[in-house]
Design an enzyme around this catalytic site. Structure first.
Site, PDB file in Angstrom:
ATOM      1  N   ASP A  88      33.777  38.288  42.626  1.00  0.00           N
ATOM      2  CA  ASP A  88      34.598  38.023  41.351  1.00  0.00           C
ATOM      3  C   ASP A  88      33.679  39.026  40.534  1.00  0.00           C
ATOM      4  O   ASP A  88      32.924  38.414  39.686  1.00  0.00           O
ATOM      5  CB  ASP A  88      34.589  36.661  41.036  1.00  0.00           C
ATOM      6  CG  ASP A  88      35.750  36.685  39.877  1.00  0.00           C
ATOM      7  OD1 ASP A  88      36.434  37.621  39.503  1.00  0.00           O
ATOM      8  OD2 ASP A  88      36.099  35.495  39.608  1.00  0.00           O
ATOM      9  N   VAL A  89      33.939  40.168  40.377  1.00  0.00           N
ATOM     10  CA  VAL A  89      33.111  41.192  39.714  1.00  0.00           C
ATOM     11  C   VAL A  89      33.822  41.955  38.445  1.00  0.00           C
ATOM     12  O   VAL A  89      33.349  42.350  37.431  1.00  0.00           O
ATOM     13  CB  VAL A  89      32.523  42.310  40.708  1.00  0.00           C
ATOM     14  CG1 VAL A  89      31.767  41.805  41.834  1.00  0.00           C
ATOM     15  CG2 VAL A  89      33.598  43.209  41.121  1.00  0.00           C
ATOM     16  N   LYS A  90      35.127  41.837  38.535  1.00  0.00           N
ATOM     17  CA  LYS A  90      36.021  42.213  37.356  1.00  0.00           C
ATOM     18  C   LYS A  90      35.568  43.563  36.997  1.00  0.00           C
ATOM     19  O   LYS A  90      35.399  43.601  35.652  1.00  0.00           O
ATOM     20  CB  LYS A  90      36.069  41.185  36.191  1.00  0.00           C
ATOM     21  CG  LYS A  90      36.906  39.829  36.746  1.00  0.00           C
ATOM     22  CD  LYS A  90      37.163  39.017  35.601  1.00  0.00           C
ATOM     23  CE  LYS A  90      37.922  37.783  36.050  1.00  0.00           C
ATOM     24  NZ  LYS A  90      37.191  36.772  36.856  1.00  0.00           N
ATOM     25  N   ARG A  91      35.444  44.441  37.910  1.00  0.00           N
ATOM     26  CA  ARG A  91      34.921  45.894  37.525  1.00  0.00           C
ATOM     27  C   ARG A  91      36.208  46.731  37.153  1.00  0.00           C
ATOM     28  O   ARG A  91      37.088  46.102  37.392  1.00  0.00           O
ATOM     29  CB  ARG A  91      34.272  46.671  38.510  1.00  0.00           C
ATOM     30  CG  ARG A  91      32.903  45.736  38.928  1.00  0.00           C
ATOM     31  CD  ARG A  91      31.902  45.578  37.584  1.00  0.00           C
ATOM     32  NE  ARG A  91      30.468  45.327  38.186  1.00  0.00           N
ATOM     33  CZ  ARG A  91      29.982  44.065  37.963  1.00  0.00           C
ATOM     34  NH1 ARG A  91      30.364  43.065  37.274  1.00  0.00           N
ATOM     35  NH2 ARG A  91      28.668  43.786  38.313  1.00  0.00           N
TER      36      ARG A  91
ATOM     37  N   ASP B 211      35.101  38.797  30.929  1.00  0.00           N
ATOM     38  CA  ASP B 211      35.722  37.696  31.794  1.00  0.00           C
ATOM     39  C   ASP B 211      35.628  36.385  30.721  1.00  0.00           C
ATOM     40  O   ASP B 211      36.047  36.918  29.375  1.00  0.00           O
ATOM     41  CB  ASP B 211      34.776  37.155  32.894  1.00  0.00           C
ATOM     42  CG  ASP B 211      35.194  36.595  33.956  1.00  0.00           C
ATOM     43  OD1 ASP B 211      35.622  35.383  33.740  1.00  0.00           O
ATOM     44  OD2 ASP B 211      35.250  37.027  35.010  1.00  0.00           O
TER      45      ASP B 211
END
Lengths: 307, 307
Positions: free
Chosen positions: A103-106, B108
């Protein structure tokens, strides 16, 4: 990798993922004390505590679950030692044959998105050698920059048989500020959902694409619409449990084949021992409390899907 | 930190930032050969080459520029050794009194955004100690998740006197897929710009906010509109040079006080020696080529602003 995820979901009858988002205040005192005894109250000490905590939870649950989702921010805040603990967690989970969703949301553009994709899903060339850096199986990605940001990730996914979950409608209260804004009468998240369906066609597994979406459990009605817009895309659903989503809210995230969604719980599983329902386990048996919380979550979802 | 950035911009008459986005194929052979001799063709070897390359460019340019912007993806792809090179680069630039903008594009919600903010701008508590993890001065942030994603960053910025640049309109060709979509007749990027102006009020410096925006040089007309919408927010402008933006395109990103924008160039500076205009420097004098490219960029922007 999407096939492996689906097979493991079916084998365990558990469309769930455990979010490994360790906060120091979730970690039992005895685990911290051991780590601090060896490394002091340092970044290394925090990282050691985090890894031991994760390891015990994984050991207690890996036979029940298909996948884990470590949240990299929780490790990144401890600097280099934290990043080492993240990598050790990824490797340990893979050694237990779990699917690992980073879960890096890059998200960036062009060669920079390609570099993030390489970092998390691919391998990097150094002279005549090549190396995997963090080597998760899936990564979460932010869509705000459009196709230029996403396609470089998909290119790496195709090479490596790996996948993505692209943010569509997030679980937080203010997600509507931008995501719900109407464009030609339809909310932005629907437009993003349609793009995810389109991007998904580029990298298909058997029935489902390697390219999935993130849609929060806290918005079940929107989940229903998005399920129809993205019939072949797996939906990763955060917001179950601690954020307020309940089993009955999840029905519409699934397809008629009983597949198509995987529900995440983080705090609700990894810090179960802190909840009233599991306090009889005590702090020392925190991993057993997590196992029981997994069993309860699976049965909550199953009973909701049967109705 | 916004005051320091503005003072340094004024002192050097240079509203520019050098993007430290090292790709291995930018790095001269002799730098790579030295690093590989010591560390082999390994992640450590790549990281050593990257740091030496950065260091020489910083040494050759730090007296001319106010700030650098390392792009973390370019380091992250080399795993833990790459992250160590990132941290060493941040620290080295700070030792030269440069303002460091971490181009991390994180984002996030809630406690996870707080963890990213802690990682890059704040300090983390471990027992009775606290530590800075990556410790940049500014970070770039993605707005897709709304206020829940941004406010935790601003909270840390207020504690630490640090700042943000929030993506508004990115420089890439497909940025319009979502960002240009009309909402009540206005594009999404304007709505995001208005939110940035609002968020900026929470953390003001003297004339400018600590909270800035990213708007690509490749969209000068949109830059003009956004300048008006966000009068007190600094605009970080990527896309100059290699991506096609020119000095004359930049005029409207500035306010009448001559401030309000800082223009990034990455490849155009750090790989200047590969361009025809600077090839007389030769590969061995790549850092001198970078210095000349900085001087030329400053004069291009100055002459555009005077007209």
């Amino acid at each position: 990798m999407i096939q492996k995820l689906i097979e493991k979901i079916e084998k365990n009858s558990a469309p769930i993922v455990v979010g490994l988002d360790p906060m120091l205040n979730y970690i039992p005192e005895h685990v911290k004390a051991n780590a601090f005894k060896e490394h002091g109250e340092t970044l290394e000490g925090a990282a050691a505590a985090i890894f031991e905590y994760n390891k015990a939870i994984v050991d207690a649950t890996y036979d029940l679950i298909p996948a884990v989702k470590p949240q990299i921010a929780m490790y990144e805040q401890f600097g280099i030692p934290g990043m080492i603990a993240y990598k050790k967690t990824v490797d340990y989970c893979k050694s237990k044959d779990l699917v690992v969703i980073g879960d890096v949301k890059r998200g960036d553009i062009g060669s920079t998105s390609a570099a993030y994709a390489t970092a998390h899903l691919g391998k990097v060339k150094v002279g005549s050698n090549s190396f995997y850096a963090f080597d998760e199986d899936f990564a979460t990605v932010n869509p705000y920059l459009g196709s230029d940001g996403i396609i470089p990730f998909i290119d790496v996914c195709k090479e490596e048989n790996k996948g993505l979950f692209i943010l569509v409608k997030t679980s937080n209260p203010s997600s509507g500020e931008f995501q719900d804004q109407l464009i030609d009468g339809k909310p932005l998240y629907e437009l993003v959902g349609r793009k995810v369906a389109e991007w998904g066609e580029i990298h298909m597994g058997k029935d489902y694409s390697y390219i999935g979406a993130v849609v929060g459990a806290t918005y079940p009605e929107m989940g229903k619409v998005l399920r129809d817009i993205m019939p072949k895309n797996y939906i990763l659903v955060p917001g179950y449990g601690a954020q307020g989503g309940k089993g009955k809210d999840l029905v519409h995230f699934f397809n008629k084949d009983g597949l198509g969604a995987i529900i995440n719980s983080s705090r609700g599983i990894i810090a179960a021992y802190k909840q009233e329902a599991y306090q009889s386990f005590g702090e020392s048996c925190y991993a057993d409390a997590s196992r029981q919380a997994v069993l309860d979550m699976v049965s909550d979802i199953k009973s909701a899907l049967v109705k």
